[in-house]
Design a protein around this motif. Structure first.
Motif, PDB file in Angstrom:
ATOM      1  N   ALA A 191      -5.920 -33.754  19.695  1.00 21.16           N
ATOM      2  CA  ALA A 191      -5.138 -32.516  19.594  1.00 21.16           C
ATOM      3  C   ALA A 191      -5.499 -31.699  18.365  1.00 21.16           C
ATOM      4  CB  ALA A 191      -3.646 -32.843  19.594  1.00 21.16           C
ATOM      5  N   THR A 192      -6.127 -32.322  17.366  1.00 23.07           N
ATOM      6  CA  THR A 192      -6.559 -31.540  16.200  1.00 23.07           C
ATOM      7  C   THR A 192      -7.731 -30.633  16.538  1.00 23.07           C
ATOM      8  OG1 THR A 192      -8.140 -33.228  15.425  1.00 23.07           O
ATOM      9  CG2 THR A 192      -5.857 -33.395  14.641  1.00 23.07           C
ATOM     10  N   GLY A 193      -8.460 -30.963  17.606  1.00 22.73           N
ATOM     11  CA  GLY A 193      -9.627 -30.157  17.950  1.00 22.73           C
ATOM     12  C   GLY A 193      -9.505 -29.436  19.271  1.00 22.73           C
ATOM     13  N   ALA A 210     -15.635 -40.942  18.506  1.00 21.54           N
ATOM     14  CA  ALA A 210     -16.990 -40.807  19.039  1.00 21.54           C
ATOM     15  C   ALA A 210     -17.194 -39.446  19.701  1.00 21.54           C
ATOM     16  CB  ALA A 210     -17.271 -41.920  20.040  1.00 21.54           C
ATOM     17  N   ALA A 211     -16.113 -38.871  20.208  1.00 21.55           N
ATOM     18  CA  ALA A 211     -16.178 -37.550  20.828  1.00 21.55           C
ATOM     19  C   ALA A 211     -16.123 -36.428  19.798  1.00 21.55           C
ATOM     20  CB  ALA A 211     -15.042 -37.386  21.828  1.00 21.55           C
ATOM     21  N   GLY A 212     -15.926 -36.782  18.520  1.00 27.35           N
ATOM     22  CA  GLY A 212     -15.908 -35.782  17.461  1.00 27.35           C
ATOM     23  C   GLY A 212     -14.532 -35.377  16.990  1.00 27.35           C
ATOM     24  N   PHE A 213     -13.504 -36.135  17.404  1.00 27.97           N
ATOM     25  CA  PHE A 213     -12.134 -35.812  17.013  1.00 27.97           C
ATOM     26  C   PHE A 213     -11.641 -36.812  15.970  1.00 27.97           C
ATOM     27  CE2 PHE A 213     -12.367 -34.526  21.573  1.00 27.97           C
ATOM     28  CZ  PHE A 213     -12.333 -33.153  21.358  1.00 27.97           C
ATOM     29  N   ALA A 214     -11.023 -36.319  14.918  1.00 28.98           N
ATOM     30  CA  ALA A 214     -10.508 -37.181  13.855  1.00 28.98           C
ATOM     31  C   ALA A 214      -9.036 -36.869  13.614  1.00 28.98           C
ATOM     32  CB  ALA A 214     -11.307 -36.982  12.567  1.00 28.98           C
ATOM     33  N   GLY A 230       1.312 -34.150  20.545  1.00 26.51           N
ATOM     34  CA  GLY A 230      -0.057 -33.723  20.804  1.00 26.51           C
ATOM     35  C   GLY A 230      -0.382 -33.486  22.259  1.00 26.51           C
ATOM     36  N   VAL A 231       0.519 -33.839  23.163  1.00 26.00           N
ATOM     37  CA  VAL A 231       0.271 -33.651  24.597  1.00 26.00           C
ATOM     38  C   VAL A 231       0.825 -32.295  25.022  1.00 26.00           C
ATOM     39  CG1 VAL A 231       0.751 -34.493  26.927  1.00 26.00           C
ATOM     40  CG2 VAL A 231       0.307 -36.119  25.064  1.00 26.00           C
ATOM     41  N   SER A 232      -0.051 -31.442  25.549  1.00 29.78           N
ATOM     42  CA  SER A 232       0.381 -30.123  26.015  1.00 29.78           C
ATOM     43  C   SER A 232       0.791 -30.134  27.478  1.00 29.78           C
ATOM     44  CB  SER A 232      -0.745 -29.105  25.818  1.00 29.78           C
ATOM     45  OG  SER A 232      -1.065 -28.968  24.452  1.00 29.78           O
ATOM     46  N   GLU A 233       0.140 -30.973  28.268  1.00 26.71           N
ATOM     47  CA  GLU A 233       0.408 -31.010  29.708  1.00 26.71           C
ATOM     48  C   GLU A 233       0.167 -32.431  30.200  1.00 26.71           C
ATOM     49  OE1 GLU A 233      -1.156 -28.934  33.904  1.00 26.71           O
ATOM     50  OE2 GLU A 233      -1.966 -28.273  31.962  1.00 26.71           O
ATOM     51  N   ILE A 234       0.893 -32.825  31.247  1.00 20.84           N
ATOM     52  CA  ILE A 234       0.744 -34.152  31.847  1.00 20.84           C
ATOM     53  C   ILE A 234       0.356 -33.994  33.304  1.00 20.84           C
ATOM     54  CG2 ILE A 234       1.908 -36.309  32.454  1.00 20.84           C
ATOM     55  CD1 ILE A 234       3.788 -35.804  30.071  1.00 20.84           C
ATOM     56  N   VAL A 235      -0.673 -34.725  33.714  1.00 19.59           N
ATOM     57  CA  VAL A 235      -1.039 -34.850  35.123  1.00 19.59           C
ATOM     58  C   VAL A 235      -0.823 -36.304  35.512  1.00 19.59           C
ATOM     59  CG1 VAL A 235      -2.896 -34.719  36.823  1.00 19.59           C
ATOM     60  CG2 VAL A 235      -2.724 -32.975  35.033  1.00 19.59           C
ATOM     61  N   SER A 272      -9.809 -22.495  22.093  1.00 19.58           N
ATOM     62  CA  SER A 272      -9.494 -23.910  21.946  1.00 19.58           C
ATOM     63  C   SER A 272     -10.261 -24.738  22.972  1.00 19.58           C
ATOM     64  CB  SER A 272      -7.987 -24.129  22.119  1.00 19.58           C
ATOM     65  OG  SER A 272      -7.658 -25.479  22.048  1.00 19.58           O
ATOM     66  N   VAL A 273     -10.735 -25.895  22.534  1.00 20.99           N
ATOM     67  CA  VAL A 273     -11.397 -26.831  23.433  1.00 20.99           C
ATOM     68  C   VAL A 273     -10.350 -27.449  24.355  1.00 20.99           C
ATOM     69  CG1 VAL A 273     -12.708 -28.981  23.550  1.00 20.99           C
ATOM     70  CG2 VAL A 273     -13.190 -27.325  21.744  1.00 20.99           C
TER      71      VAL A 273
END
Length: 333
Positions: A27-29, A147-151, A49-54, A2-3
């Motif tokens: 989160a889809t990518g 723009a980063a390639g995520f849809a 869609g959030v796995s971790e929070i900083v 996973s990215v």
């Protein structure tokens, strides 16, 4: 594999909620870590869609910023470096620069950084968007993700969304009045809010008044004898549940307006034009926008109202709010 995606939105709850569609796209990518400020943490915890929070108090974003502490900055750089992100999306408003954070991400070794910037980014950004100013903030953020390639995944409507909130166990039908705002220039005067609670109650509405623990004196005043005072009695997630059950929410340009939109509730927006409604009005739900959008304070980004008497909002009558609530009920029935 996973990215690993870092999404940064460093200001307040409403800003973080408006980043939701972009985060779901990312989160889809990949696996998404959200870098947020202390004033956005409670909203961040509700986002799908959030796995971790900083959490980090950014000295060029947060109100009343702390001094720049080299050790604190280095600590953030080290923390990001340890997580070995593949790409970072820096989400900002039109008046914020992503470049200071982009520099820190480069120092942390993030190989690909995407953001919108009106300033020349040099080698700080791999993809730089130059966006139209007058688009809704949620769309602005989603464009950065795209723009980063995520849809967004198929079937995702791109609207605001939160995890299912706890159901409020109250009356079947009610209207919420939320009188407070994090920025004083965006708040309707307390006496106008109190008069509106009376007008709504006299028009047959059951009225709940909500607010944070620090607003309990305000909510007690506004609720009076005609509303139910919930000020300081709900967590942010519980507030989402209260708003989700409402027929309409009467609120200024502040976080709960976007929280109402995220749970699909129509909004009567008491909107001060210190920032543009085209960018910041509640997104994706039926809205009735009240307030003089051509007032002298228009576009000033003022935190304190610069015009005596706060005319952009105080020119709105309680009867106008009642009429707006009734209109929303009619269109959503």
């Amino acid at each position: 594999m996973s990215v690993r995606v870092l999404v940064a939105r460093l200001d307040s709850d409403g800003d973080v909620l408006l980043a939701g569609p972009a985060i779901r796209a990312a989160a889809t990518g990949g696996d998404v870590t959200l870098l947020c400020g202390p004033l956005g943490r409670q909203a961040a915890e509700l986002l799908p869609g959030v796995s971790e929070i900083v959490e980090w108090a950014c000295p060029w974003i947060v109100p009343d910023p702390p001094p720049v502490d080299p050790a604190d900055v280095q600590g953030l750089v080290d923390q990001i470096a340890e997580q070995r992100f593949d790409v970072a999306l820096i989400l900002t408003s039109f008046h914020q620069s992503p470049l200071p954070l982009a520099l820190l991400l480069r120092l942390a070794g993030v190989p690909r950084v995407v953001a919108s910037s009106v300033d020349f980014p040099g080698s700080l950004l791999d993809i730089r968007l130059c966006q139209e100013e007058d688009i809704p903030e949620a769309q602005r953020a989603l464009q950065v993700a795209e723009a980063a390639g995520f849809a967004l995944p198929p079937g995702d409507d791109g609207l605001l969304r939160v995890k299912a909130p706890p159901k409020y166990e109250g009356p079947d039908r009610y209207v919420v009045v939320h009188p407070g705002a994090s920025v004083p220039a965006r708040a309707w005067s307390p006496h106008r809010c109190a008069e509106t609670v009376v007008a709504l109650a006299e028009a047959g509405h059951h009225v709940l008044v909500t607010g944070s623990p620090g607003e309990s004196e305000l909510t007690a005043l506004v609720a009076g004898d005609h509303g139910v005072d919930l000020g300081g009695r709900t967590s942010f997630a519980e507030l989402a549940g209260v708003l989700a059950g409402a027929e309409a929410v009467v609120v200024g340009n502040t976080g709960p307006a976007h929280l109402a939109a995220a749970v699909g509730t129509p909004v009567v927006s008491l909107f001060s034009p210190v920032v543009p409604a085209s960018r910041w009005a509640p997104y994706g739900v039926p809205v009735r926008l009240l307030g003089d959008q051509w007032a002298e304070c228009r576009g000033t980004r003022a935190r304190e109202c610069p015009i005596p008497g706060h005319p952009c909002l105080n020119s709105v009558s309680p009867d106008a709010v009642v009429a707006a609530v009734d209109e929303l009920q009619a269109v959503t029935a």
